[in-house]
Structure formats: structure tokens, C-alpha cells
Write an enzyme that holds these catalytic residues in place. Structure first.
Site, PDB file in Angstrom:
ATOM      1  N   ILE A   1      -0.398  -5.868  -6.057  1.00 32.33           N
ATOM      2  CA  ILE A   1      -1.567  -6.463  -6.720  1.00 32.33           C
ATOM      3  C   ILE A   1      -2.375  -5.299  -7.274  1.00 32.33           C
ATOM      4  O   ILE A   1      -2.842  -4.442  -6.523  1.00 32.33           O
ATOM      5  CB  ILE A   1      -2.395  -7.307  -5.746  1.00 32.33           C
ATOM      6  CG1 ILE A   1      -1.539  -8.451  -5.186  1.00 32.33           C
ATOM      7  CG2 ILE A   1      -3.634  -7.860  -6.439  1.00 32.33           C
ATOM      8  CD1 ILE A   1      -2.216  -9.233  -4.087  1.00 32.33           C
ATOM      9  N   HIS A   2      -2.542  -5.265  -8.593  1.00 29.15           N
ATOM     10  CA  HIS A   2      -3.051  -4.071  -9.279  1.00 29.15           C
ATOM     11  C   HIS A   2      -4.405  -4.329  -9.918  1.00 29.15           C
ATOM     12  O   HIS A   2      -4.596  -5.377 -10.521  1.00 29.15           O
ATOM     13  CB  HIS A   2      -2.046  -3.669 -10.353  1.00 29.15           C
ATOM     14  CG  HIS A   2      -2.362  -2.395 -11.051  1.00 29.15           C
ATOM     15  ND1 HIS A   2      -2.272  -1.179 -10.438  1.00 29.15           N
ATOM     16  CD2 HIS A   2      -2.784  -2.151 -12.315  1.00 29.15           C
ATOM     17  CE1 HIS A   2      -2.601  -0.235 -11.289  1.00 29.15           C
ATOM     18  NE2 HIS A   2      -2.920  -0.814 -12.444  1.00 29.15           N
ATOM     19  N   PRO A   3      -5.350  -3.378  -9.828  1.00 28.93           N
ATOM     20  CA  PRO A   3      -5.296  -2.150  -9.030  1.00 28.93           C
ATOM     21  C   PRO A   3      -5.977  -2.338  -7.679  1.00 28.93           C
ATOM     22  O   PRO A   3      -7.149  -2.701  -7.603  1.00 28.93           O
ATOM     23  CB  PRO A   3      -6.075  -1.157  -9.901  1.00 28.93           C
ATOM     24  CG  PRO A   3      -7.017  -2.008 -10.705  1.00 28.93           C
ATOM     25  CD  PRO A   3      -6.467  -3.401 -10.774  1.00 28.93           C
TER      26      PRO A   3
ATOM     27  N   GLU B   1      -1.540  -1.738  -2.764  1.00 29.16           N
ATOM     28  CA  GLU B   1      -0.306  -1.710  -3.557  1.00 29.16           C
ATOM     29  C   GLU B   1       0.436  -0.388  -3.434  1.00 29.16           C
ATOM     30  O   GLU B   1       1.613  -0.300  -3.782  1.00 29.16           O
ATOM     31  CB  GLU B   1      -0.608  -1.981  -5.031  1.00 29.16           C
ATOM     32  CG  GLU B   1      -1.349  -0.864  -5.735  1.00 29.16           C
ATOM     33  CD  GLU B   1      -1.436  -1.076  -7.234  1.00 29.16           C
ATOM     34  OE1 GLU B   1      -0.457  -1.581  -7.825  1.00 29.16           O
ATOM     35  OE2 GLU B   1      -2.473  -0.742  -7.827  1.00 29.16           O
TER      36      GLU B   1
END
Length: 593
Positions: A567-569, A573
Site C-alpha cells: 500500500i503506497h506510500p 510496504e
């Protein structure tokens, strides 16, 4: 043309063909005393060795009529080929299974020409009919590069660097065509320059404003009037993005990847034209190509849209505060931008054609809309703009927007300082010469259909990222796809134990400690690399660890982490992209987002 059975796989014998002579495929013995995983990896390496060392490599079965057709084709062309008959060797089932992992093709014949995976019988004959097979068979097919990647975004850079790590000669072509407002940016693609990173930093600016309001309830007393300075924020964010652009260029240089800031366009099979900003043209050739050109914002096609409106391409480097803003669209890009603009105190209206967040759970979408309305964002539902007219020039100026109802003849007018379009994105695939080499695209969307290994209908051309048809348009997906594609193409290696330093995005603009946060996992390599130790030093460490603890109880392995899309940012992650083993001694400082 078959191979006689033998009790050892390493002693496969071939029967010579009459016309042309087919050379027998030899696989050296995997040896004894190996674990099943080690033997499997050794078999994989030996198969890749056959593919690398033979001009034409056919994995076949002696009784298969489709295999016979392919052999007759190469015979008619007078081409010598190397053939491994899987039904004539011991352990042939395992050979086919590993071959399936390499190519994602479960059937025979499975054909490679000059290291390019052609596929099966039908695709080989199609390649022959269009002239591609003859091109690949050319004796003097010596290319300048093993791989050229077109596009320097998240997926393209990941693929290029992984291929270089695997010892291949790689080039990245990246060129940003300026937006209608004249905005362009550096290496790194949408996420870094005009997407996830600046969006989250501007969202952080809005959260800090909310925190100032909340602070009074926690005893903080201040009398000075607090206001937001747009120019200070954008300068700080652009400085951070500039450091990321330089970090990517440095990383390519360290891995000996050639970086060319030019626009790439195919001119013939295996050949590309690169045009720089001055219009100078240079030509390059490669054995394989990866398309990673991404997408750009769509415009409305109405009077005044490209002349006066901006998109997410322009917003994050806008040199002046946008003021009273109309956001056109109801995508997550539209709502995210509307949210942080309202959060820093601007007058924001969102014009919605139909529903919020189409494709998402509508109950959740409406709750998002209600929350935004409670926090000052206005919504104009069931309207679409039909004209944008400039009333005054300035920074910002004044724009009149005329909009029409989607449910009747009603029209409305309103004046705004800025109109931000967020109505979707179009794939950058129509002007890169794909038609000259026969790569198929969806004519309506511009998306590229690929098979399960990101291969287009032209065997030496692959694609990753947002331009793929039917795939998720997410940065971590592109990064992982790029790495895995390079490993499939160029003989990937076994995973080991990894660690890294990382820099939380929220700390960057505030210039807080760089590369002091640390992540490490400990794996039992004799138990399928099961994760038996998990360490994180950084913000929200408890929240991160709690989630991964449940996964560890369920038997979390390194491969499962690698297969997980980040899951960015976020800080968490980092555990889905660990690459460096502690024993390697390699530098683990971070140079990108």
C-alpha cells in the site's frame, strides 16, 4: 528427431534429424544429495542454459502433431534446431513443470528463437506469416542491448534495474511530453512526480492544519493567526521530488543502465528511434523491449479545456495558490485533490457527472462524500462542464464555467480561479510506433492486451504498469510486475534474507532523520523461507507489527511477502520490497520513494 530414454536426465541422447539435422539437447546431471528445492532450481538453470545457448530451442513430445508441424516448418526453412523430447527423458514431467514456470505455457511445443519465447505452434506460424520469425532467425541478429525499457516510471525502472542486476545490458528511454500548460518533470514517472508522493505530502500539509486546530483542545495556546503559504509548500515538495529524480538517475548509473532522455518510437522490428528535446534522432536495437509508458490525464474536449484548465500533471508544481477551485470528476484522484485543497483552507467545489468513486463500494463512497461535505467541500451533482471561458488573466486568474445538467436542459454558470480536471487517464501507446511492428492495442482504450507473463502478441515485446488491459493501475503492482518480468526473462535467482533502511515520506519535507528507520526479517531457509523474526524501527511500529504478527502465525514466508502488493506510500510496504541480504554487505540506504 526424438530422444531415447535413459535412466539419468543428464545423459539424454538425441536421434539426428534428416533435414535439417536436429542437435540433441543435453542437460547435465543435477547430482545427488540435493534438496528438492535445490534440485528444482538447478533444473531451472539448466533449462535456461539450453535456451540461452541455442539459436532455436524446441521443447517437444515425439507423438505431438503440433510439435511435428513446427519441426517441419523449421526443416522447410533449412534451420538447424535443438530439440528436447519431454516424453523420451526421465523426469520429463518435472522438466515440463519447470518450463511452465519459466514461460507460463503448459503445452508443447514450447519454442525459443534467439532467446525469444515464441510460444506454441500457432504463434510460431503467425510469426512466420508476418515475417517476424525470419527476422529473429537472421544470422547477424546482434543487438546493441539485451533490453530496452520505454518509460522511466515505477514499473520501467524496476524492470530495468532488475535486468541489469542479472547481468544484462539495459537501456531506459524516458521523455515527458509537456502538458498543455507546459508542465514536465524528471525521471521516476507519475507516482513520484505528479502522483502518490506529492499528493500525500500535500495531504500531510492539510493534516497539519487540522492538527493545529485540534491542538487547542490538548492545551496548546497560541494567539497568532495561522495561515498556509502555498509557495513554501510547493517549493519544499518539489525540492524533495528533485532529490528523488536524482536518486533514480544515480541508481541507474550504479547498475550500469544507460539512461536516455528521449522519446522512443519503433521504426521496425527490434529497432527504435529516440528523439531528444532538440529534435535530434538516434537509433538503437535490442533483443527484447518492455513498454512502460504509463498514462496521462484526459481532457473534456470542450471549448477552453486545454487552454485554461489544469490537471494533476500541473497542480503539484503550480507556482501560485489555486484559490477558489472547481474539481471536475469523482475519481479518487479528484476527491483526494479536493480534500487537501479544502484542508489548506481553499474554497473547493466538486462537479460530479454521476456517482462518486465508480467501481468502488457505493456505501463507502457516499460516506466519503458526506465526510468531505461536513469538512467544507461542496458538491455539484449530475452536471458536466460544456465551456470554460477566461474572464481575467492572473496567478490565478478568473474563469467562467458553464455546465449542463445530465438529467435535463438546466445550465448553470459560476466563476472560479482554477479548474482542475480529474476525469480519467489515457494510455500513452498510440504514438510510439507499435503499429509498425504489429503490437495489438485496444483501439478504444489504448490498453495493451498481454498474456499471463506480460508478453504482447509480438514475442519480444512485453509491457508493464497502467497500460495493461484488465490489470490494476497501482504503483506497487507495476514495481513488482517489472521485477518479476525481468527475473522471468533473464534467469532469476533464489530469494534470501533481507533488510533495509527507509525514510518515511512524512519525514522528508520536514527534513527529519534520513535513513534511520530500519526493517529486517529473519527467515528459516530450510522451511520454505518461513518468516521467524520480524523487526521494524520507525513510526507506527506497533501498528505495523500487529498486522504482520497475524500473518506470521499463519505461516508467512518470504515469497508471500514478495507476492504481496504494498500500500503506497506507507512504511509497512517496505516489507514487500526487501531485496538486500544482510550477508551481502550491500548499501541499504534509500534513494527513492
Amino acid at each position: 528427431m526424438g530422444a531415447v530414454p535413459n535412466r539419468r536426465l543428464g545423459s539424454v541422447r538425441g536421434v539426428p534429424m534428416s533435414s535439417p539435422p536436429g542437435r540433441r539437447a543435453r542437460l547435465s546431471s543435477p547430482g545427488t544429495g540435493r534438496s528438492s528445492s535445490e534440485a528444482r532450481e538447478e533444473l531451472r538453470r539448466r533449462l535456461l542454459g539450453l535456451i540461452e545457448s541455442n539459436r532455436v530451442m524446441i521443447f517437444s513430445k515425439s507423438y505431438c502433431p503440433h510439435s511435428a508441424r513446427v519441426k517441419e516448418l523449421f526443416s522447410s526453412l533449412g534451420v538447424e534446431c535443438n530439440i528436447l523430447e519431454l516424453d523420451r527423458v526421465d523426469d520429463g514431467a518435472n522438466v515440463q513443470e519447470v518450463l511452465s514456470e519459466i514461460t507460463n505455457q503448459k503445452t508443447v511445443p514450447n519454442i525459443f528463437v534467439n532467446k525469444v519465447h515464441m510460444g506454441g505452434c500457432d504463434r510460431t506460424f503467425q510469426a512466420h506469416q508476418c515475417g517476424l520469425l525470419q527476422k529473429l532467425l537472421q544470422e547477424d541478429a546482434a543487438f546493441e542491448y539485451d533490453l530496452i525499457v520505454i518509460g522511466g516510471g515505477s514499473g520501467g525502472l524496476a524492470c530495468a534495474q532488475e535486468a541489469a542486476i542479472l547481468g544484462k545490458k539495459v537501456m531506459v528511454l524516458d521523455f515527458v511530453v509537456p502538458s498543455p500548460q507546459g508542465t514536465s518533470w524528471g525521471l521516476g514517472g507519475t507516482c513520484v512526480n505528479v502522483g502518490c508522493v506529492p499528493k500525500k505530502l500535500m495531504h500531510q500539509a492539510a493534516l497539519l492544519g487540522q492538527a493545529l486546530s485540534d491542538a487547542r483542545k490538548f492545551g496548546w495556546e497560541y494567539s497568532q493567526q495561522v495561515k498556509h503559504n502555498w509557495e513554501t509548500m510547493t517549493e519544499a515538495i518539489q525540492n524533495h521530488i528533485g532529490s528523488l529524480n536524482w536518486g533514480y538517475r544515480l541508481s541507474l548509473r550504479e547498475k550500469a543502465v544507460a539512461y536516455v532522455n528521449s522519446y522512443g518510437e519503433f521504426v521496425e522490428h527490434h529497432k527504435i528511434k529516440a528523439t531528444n528535446r532538440k529534435g535530434q534522432e538516434t537509433y538503437y536495437t535490442a533483443a527484447k523491449f518492455v513498454l512502460a509508458t504509463g498514462e496521462r490525464p484526459r481532457y473534456l474536449g470542450i471549448q477552453g479545456d486545454k487552454e485554461y484548465c489544469i490537471t494533476s500533471d500541473d497542480l503539484f508544481s503550480l507556482p501560485y495558490c489555486p484559490g477558489k477551485t472547481l474539481v471536475v470528476g469523482a475519481s479518487y484522484v479528484a476527491l483526494e485533490c479536493a480534500g487537501f485543497l479544502a484542508g489548506i483552507g481553499l474554497d473547493v467545489t466538486v462537479m460530479v457527472r454521476s456517482v462518486l468513486l465508480r467501481g468502488f463500494d457505493q456505501e463507502m463512497a457516499e460516506k466519503v462524500g458526506s465526510y468531505m461535505e461536513q469538512h467544507g467541500v461542496k458538491f455539484l451533482r449530475k452536471f458536466v462542464p460544456v465551456m470554460v471561458q477566461q474572464l481575467e488573466k492572473g496567478s490565478p486568474g478568473k474563469l467562467k464555467v458553464v455546465a449542463k445538467s445530465t438529467e435535463g436542459p438546466e445550465t448553470i454558470e459560476e466563476v472560479y480561479n482554477t479548474v482542475l480536471l480529474a476525469i480519467g487517464r489515457d494510455s500513452c501507446t498510440r504514438k510510439i510506433g507499435l503499429e509498425k511492428i504489429g503490437v495489438k492495442i485496444n483501439e478504444k482504450s489504448g490498453k495493451i492486451p498481454v498474456n499471463d507473463v506480460e508478453q504482447t502478441n509480438v514475442p519480444y515485446v512485453y509491457a508493464v504498469g497502467d497500460i495493461l488491459e484488465g490489470k490494476l493501475e497501482l504503483t506497487p503492482v507495476a514495481i513488482q510486475a517489472g521485477k518479476l518480468l525481468a527475473r522471468r526473462l533473464f534467469a532469476g535467482c533464489l530469494e534470501k534474507v533481507y533488510h533495509t533502511l527507509f525514510w518515511p515520506l512524512e519525514w522528508t519535507v520536514a527534513s527529519r532523520d534520513n535513513n534511520t528507520c530500519y526493517a529486517k526479517i529473519i527467515c528459516n531457509k530450510f522451511d520454505n523461507y518461513r518468516v521467524i523474526g520480524f523487526h521494524v524501527l520507525g513510526p507506527n511500529a506497533g501498528e505495523i507489527t500487529q498486522g504482520f504478527a497475524a500473518a506470521m502465525k499463519c505461516g508467512l514466508t518470504k515469497q508471500l511477502l514478495d507476492d504481496t502488493i504494498g500500500i503506497h506510500p506507507t512504511c509497512g510496504e517496505v516489507f514487500t520490497t526487501l531485496e538486500i541480504t544482510k550477508s551481502s554487505g550491500l548499501d541499504i540506504t534509500q534513494k527513492g520513494c
